[in-house]
Structures are given as structure tokens and as C-alpha cells.
Design an enzyme around this catalytic site. Structure first.
Site, PDB file in Angstrom:
ATOM      1  N   HIS A   1       0.833  -1.204   0.000  1.00 44.32           N
ATOM      2  CA  HIS A   1       0.000   0.000   0.000  1.00 44.32           C
ATOM      3  C   HIS A   1       0.877   1.268   0.000  1.00 44.32           C
ATOM      4  O   HIS A   1       0.736   2.138  -0.860  1.00 44.32           O
ATOM      5  CB  HIS A   1      -0.909  -0.021   1.239  1.00 44.32           C
ATOM      6  N   GLU A   2       1.805   1.315   0.939  1.00 46.97           N
ATOM      7  CA  GLU A   2       2.662   2.509   1.028  1.00 46.97           C
ATOM      8  C   GLU A   2       3.567   2.624  -0.196  1.00 46.97           C
ATOM      9  O   GLU A   2       3.876   3.736  -0.633  1.00 46.97           O
ATOM     10  CB  GLU A   2       3.502   2.496   2.315  1.00 46.97           C
TER      11      GLU A   2
ATOM     12  N   HIS B   1       1.716   4.708  -2.666  1.00 51.28           N
ATOM     13  CA  HIS B   1       1.826   6.145  -2.376  1.00 51.28           C
ATOM     14  C   HIS B   1       3.193   6.667  -2.825  1.00 51.28           C
ATOM     15  O   HIS B   1       3.310   7.724  -3.444  1.00 51.28           O
ATOM     16  CB  HIS B   1       1.694   6.403  -0.873  1.00 51.28           C
TER      17      HIS B   1
ATOM     18  N   GLU C   1      -4.696   8.011  -2.534  1.00 52.88           N
ATOM     19  CA  GLU C   1      -5.162   6.728  -2.003  1.00 52.88           C
ATOM     20  C   GLU C   1      -5.495   5.763  -3.154  1.00 52.88           C
ATOM     21  O   GLU C   1      -5.372   4.545  -2.999  1.00 52.88           O
ATOM     22  CB  GLU C   1      -6.360   6.957  -1.083  1.00 52.88           C
TER      23      GLU C   1
HETATM   24 MG    MG Z   1      -3.010   5.378   2.403  1.00 58.17          MG
END
Ligand code: MG
Length: 499
Positions: free
Chosen positions: A269-270, A273, A299
Site C-alpha cells: 500500500h505505502e 503512495h 489513495e
Molecule cells: Mg493510504
């Protein structure tokens, strides 16, 4: 030295802006250090230092000479798209920063810091009454904030716009009514059927942190994460991504010692980003248009990697040997079982523990409540009942205490009302982007299987990342996919995957 900008006035603005950029750079380092390295007692001095830096930066931004330059630039009609972007971002910052009288800012900051400690105590003791008066204060102050900011239709619009430029109550209503009418029956079907496991034995499996660290590093290296060159992974209880600049983008992850998918998926997830920041146009360095444009779009990038890549069958197959090497117990399971471990669906009371499908209903509960808080006015004492009713209606479960109900999130204590919807926007957009990506480059799963992430990354760079913050979110969507946010893509993705 900055190639993209020719206009002399813009060049002058950027020259002055560089000082604000430097403050932002320094304060990002302080923020990262606070989460990753700082000893507990450092908090008081650190908060003062951060507060003073933000005052300094605000003084520079609102300096009459600077704002006059920005206004003058806004009237010029020979600006390039990038130069327009600079003016738009600065005008927006100036507007937001000058909307609130200093007394109000002081009161808000005092109230939220008191409310945050009241919230922590209330949550620990399971005593909502300790927090309720503070929540009433925060709702009042937030409504005031909306009035200072101004809005067309509803005060909540002003708050949504703070976190997602241009987002309105009607937009969110349109999105969430689809979730209620289309996604809810899908969830019910998933839960009634026996194809999708509600739990998995691997959730209980313990692991050693150093071994899992190796796994995470191998995974992000496969994605092409420039570890040590332009990026780092550190550890923090609440994983996050921060960028000091285009060549220094850092992520954190967590190691709880069991249920390794949490650590892996949060790293992936990161990474999403971070990739958004790493793939910025370097010509925008030191300018206000470098970096992701909004929370929702940001996001969407993290959810794309977490859900579309990280929860795919091909990904489970790809990392299976890596996992087996570092966590030998995994060899008792097949890659397909690993896949289902990554894709369990079960209603849970806690938002941050929720799976891909139920997560959106947690946000829906919060959206419904926030809308009433701000647009209709309701007292804090009436909120828990509303919360519990909604949880029961949407997920069929009811909290047994406040800590696993209305007191679970820190957001409202921080005064961030209007933030939650950006989580769902990101989730929905990730499926929409995936659909458009596959029309252009073919099956994403095949690239994952071949460990060939370049075509995926380059699609994201071309369609989204390289624009930085030139365009506001809705305009960016128009240019990248020619369509506004549409919840149908996500519902289709869920149906295809689970039914
Ligand atoms: Mg996030």
C-alpha cells in the site's frame, strides 16, 4: 534553471516560493523523525518547533508582496498549463490560509489537542461521556470553519473540499448510494456463500520480524523500489509515506509478529503512495505543483498496488517462493490458499481491520454521521446510537462497547471531519484505473506473473503521476481516463473476484 517555466513573473514567484518549500522539506523531516525515531519525551519541543515552522511558512505565503504577485500572475493570459497549475495551487493555499482569524486558529488547535487526550482517555475507559462535550465543541468549531471557508450548498462541502479539492456532498452521496444499492447485495451474497473464507489459519501464524523484513524488501525490489537510492523503509506503528522531495521518498511499515499479510499489504500500500511521488516530473522540483494532487487520488495509487496487484492470484503465486524461503510454515499451504488468506471477507467492528469489501461500509457509516453533524446539527450524545444502528444495518454487527464503536478513530478528535470519504474514493478509483489500464496494456495479472512491472508503472506515470498537482482531481480524471469517479468499476471488480 527550472525548464518548464518561462514566464518572468512565475519565475519570480518560484524564487520566493523556494523558501516555503524549504520549510516544508524541513518540517517533513521532523514529522518523519517524530514517528520513526524520536524518544517519547521529545514531543513537546517537537510540537513547538513544528508549530513555529508552520507559522513562518504561513507568514511567507500571506506576505502582501507575495499574494500580490500571485494575483497578478492569475490575470496573465499567456501562462502555460504548468504555470496555471502553480497559480491555482498557490491561490488555493492563500485562500485556505487566510480564511481563519488567528483567534479561531488558536482556539481550534487548543480544542483539538485537549479533545485528543480526552478521546484517548475515553477510549481506554470505554467512557463516551468523557469525550462527548469535546466532540460538541469540535462540531461547533468545524461548522465555523466551514463558514469561514465559504460554500455554495452545504457547509460540509467546504470541509470535503479541504481534503479533496472540488468534492461536494452531492458527489459523495451519489457514490455512496451506489455502494448501498449495488455493493451491499454483493456483500450479502459473498457472506451467504461458501466460496470466500471468512477467516484463515495463517492469520494466527507467528513470524520473526527480521524474516518478514526480508520478504517486504524482496517484494518492493521486485516492483523496482529504489531502496537506498531514492527511498527507505522504516518501522512505525501507523504506516505512512512521506516525501522530502522527488529523490527522497520514504515509507514505513509495521511488524506485529503474527498475521503477516498485514505487514505485506501495508508495505505494498505505502509503495503505491511512494511510487506516485517517485514518478513526478523532476522539472517541478521546488515548486508548488510537485507531488500528488489530493488525498483521494493518492489513495487510489496505494489501493491500486494493495488491492489490484497485492490481492491478485498472480501476486500470491509470485511471492509464494519468497515467503516459503523466509517463513517455512507457508509451505503447508498452496499458492491458492495463500491467495484466499489475502482475500478473506468478514464483517468486523474495527475499520482498520476491515477487508476490501466491508471497508467501504465503515466509511459509509462515518459519512452519514458527518453529514448530519455538519449540515443538520446533532448533539454528540445522540451519535453512538446512530453509529450502532448503521453498523447493524450495513454490516449486521453491533459494537458491544464504545471503544469498538464510535470511539475507535482519532479523526474527529483531531478535528478532521470530511476526511473519511477520501479513503473510499481511493478504493473505488483504483478499480476504475485498473479497468482503463487493461484496455491500454492488456491483463495486469500477466505482467505480475512475468514480474514485469514497468508497463504498469509507466501507464500510471503517463496518465497520473507526471501531472503532479497541475490539475485539480476532477480535471485530472477527465484528462487521464475521460470519466469522473464511477463506483460501478469497483462493484464489478468485487463481483468478478468473489462471486
Ligand atoms: Mg493510504
Amino acid at each position: 534553471m527550472i525548464m518548464a517555466f518561462e514566464n518572468p513573473l512565475i519565475k519570480e514567484i518560484l524564487e520566493k516560493y523556494r523558501r516555503m518549500w524549504a520549510i516544508h522539506h524541513a518540517s517533513s523531516v521532523l514529522g518523519w523523525d517524530m514517528e520513526v525515531n524520536m524518544p517519547k519525551m521529545g514531543i513537546q519541543e517537537r510540537s513547538v518547533a513544528e508549530g513555529e515552522l508552520s507559522v513562518l511558512s504561513q507568514e511567507l505565503l500571506l506576505h502582501p508582496e507575495f499574494t500580490a504577485m500571485v494575483e497578478k500572475a492569475a490575470e496573465q493570459d499567456s501562462l502555460s498549463e504548468e504555470e496555471h497549475g502553480i497559480v491555482r495551487v498557490l491561490q488555493r493555499d492563500i485562500k485556505i490560509n487566510s480564511s481563519f482569524p488567528p483567534d479561531f486558529v488558536r482556539e481550534l488547535s487548543k480544542t483539538t489537542s485537549m479533545a485528543t487526550s480526552a478521546w484517548a482517555e475515553a477510549k481506554e475507559k470505554g467512557d463516551y461521556d468523557k469525550f462527548a462535550p469535546w466532540l460538541d465543541n469540535i462540531m461547533e468549531l468545524t461548522k465555523k470553519a466551514a463558514d469561514y471557508l465559504g460554500y455554495d450548498k452545504y457547509p460540509y462541502d467546504a470541509l470535503l473540499d479541504l481534503f479533496e479539492e472540488g468534492l461536494t456532498t452531492s458527489d459523495v452521496e451519489r457514490i455512496f448510494s451506489k455502494i448501498e444499492t449495488d455493493l451491499k447485495p454483493v456483500l450479502d451474497k459473498i457472506l451467504a456463500g461458501d466460496k470466500v473464507p471468512k477467516e484463515h489459519p495463517l492469520e494466527k501464524l507467528k513470524y520473526d520480524t527480521p524474516a518478514m523484513k526480508e520478504v517486504n524488501e524482496e517484494i518492493v525490489r521486485m516492483f523496482g523500489f529504489p531502496l537506498g537510492e531514492r527511498s527507505r523503509i522504516d518501522i512505525s506503528p501507523h504506516p505512512f509515506t512521506t516525501e522530502f522531495g522527488v529523490n527522497d521518498v520514504r515509507i514505513t511499515t509495521r511488524y506485529e509478529g503474527f498475521d503477516f499479510k498485514r505487514s505485506i499489504l501495508s508495505t505494498v500500500h505505502e509503495f503505491g503512495h511512494a511510487l506516485y511521488e517517485l514518478q513526478q516530473n523532476p522539472e517541478f522540483m521546488f515548486t508548488p505543483i510537485i507531488g500528488g494532487v489530493s488525498l483521494g487520488i493518492h489513495e487510489s495509487q496505494s489501493r491500486f498496488w494493495e488491492n489490484i496487484i497485492g490481492r491478485s492470484m498472480e501476486f500470491a503465486e509470485l511471492i509464494y517462493p519468497v515467503l516459503k524461503k523466509h517463513v517455512p510454515e507457508v509451505s503447508q499451504y498452496t499458492p491458492e490458499e495463500l491467495y484466499w488468506y489475502f482475500n478473506t471477507v468478514r464483517p468486523d467492528l474495527i475499520r482498520t481491520e476491515a477487508d476490501v469489501v466491508t471497508y467501504n461500509f465503515h466509511i459509509l457509516v462515518r459519512f452519514k454521521i458527518e453529514k448530519i453533524m455538519i449540515n443538520e446539527g446533532i448533539k454528540a450524545k445522540d451519535l453512538p446510537e446512530l453509529w450502532n444502528e448503521q453498523m447493524e444495518a450495513l454490516l449486521g454487527i453491533k459494537p458491544k462497547n464504545y471503544a469498538e464503536g464510535i470511539l475507535q478513530d482519532i479523526h474527529w478528535a483531531h478535528g478532521t471531519i470530511g476526511y473519511f470519504p477520501t479513503y473510499t474514493i481511493g478504493t473505488l478509483l483504483s478499480a476504475q484505473f485498473a479497468d482503463y489500464m487493461q484496455r491500454d496494456i492488456g491483463s495486469i495479472g500477466n505482467y505480475v506473473r512475468d514480474r514485469n512491472f514497468e508497463p504498469i508503472k509507466s501507464w500510471l506515470r503517463e496518465k497520473i503521476h507526471r501531472y503532479g498537482s497541475i490539475y485539480p482531481p476532477k480535471e485530472l480524471l477527465k484528462r487521464s481516463i475521460g470519466e469522473q469517479l464511477n463506483a460501478d468499476y469497483f462493484t464489478e471488480y468485487v463481483k468478478k473476484k468473489y462471486l
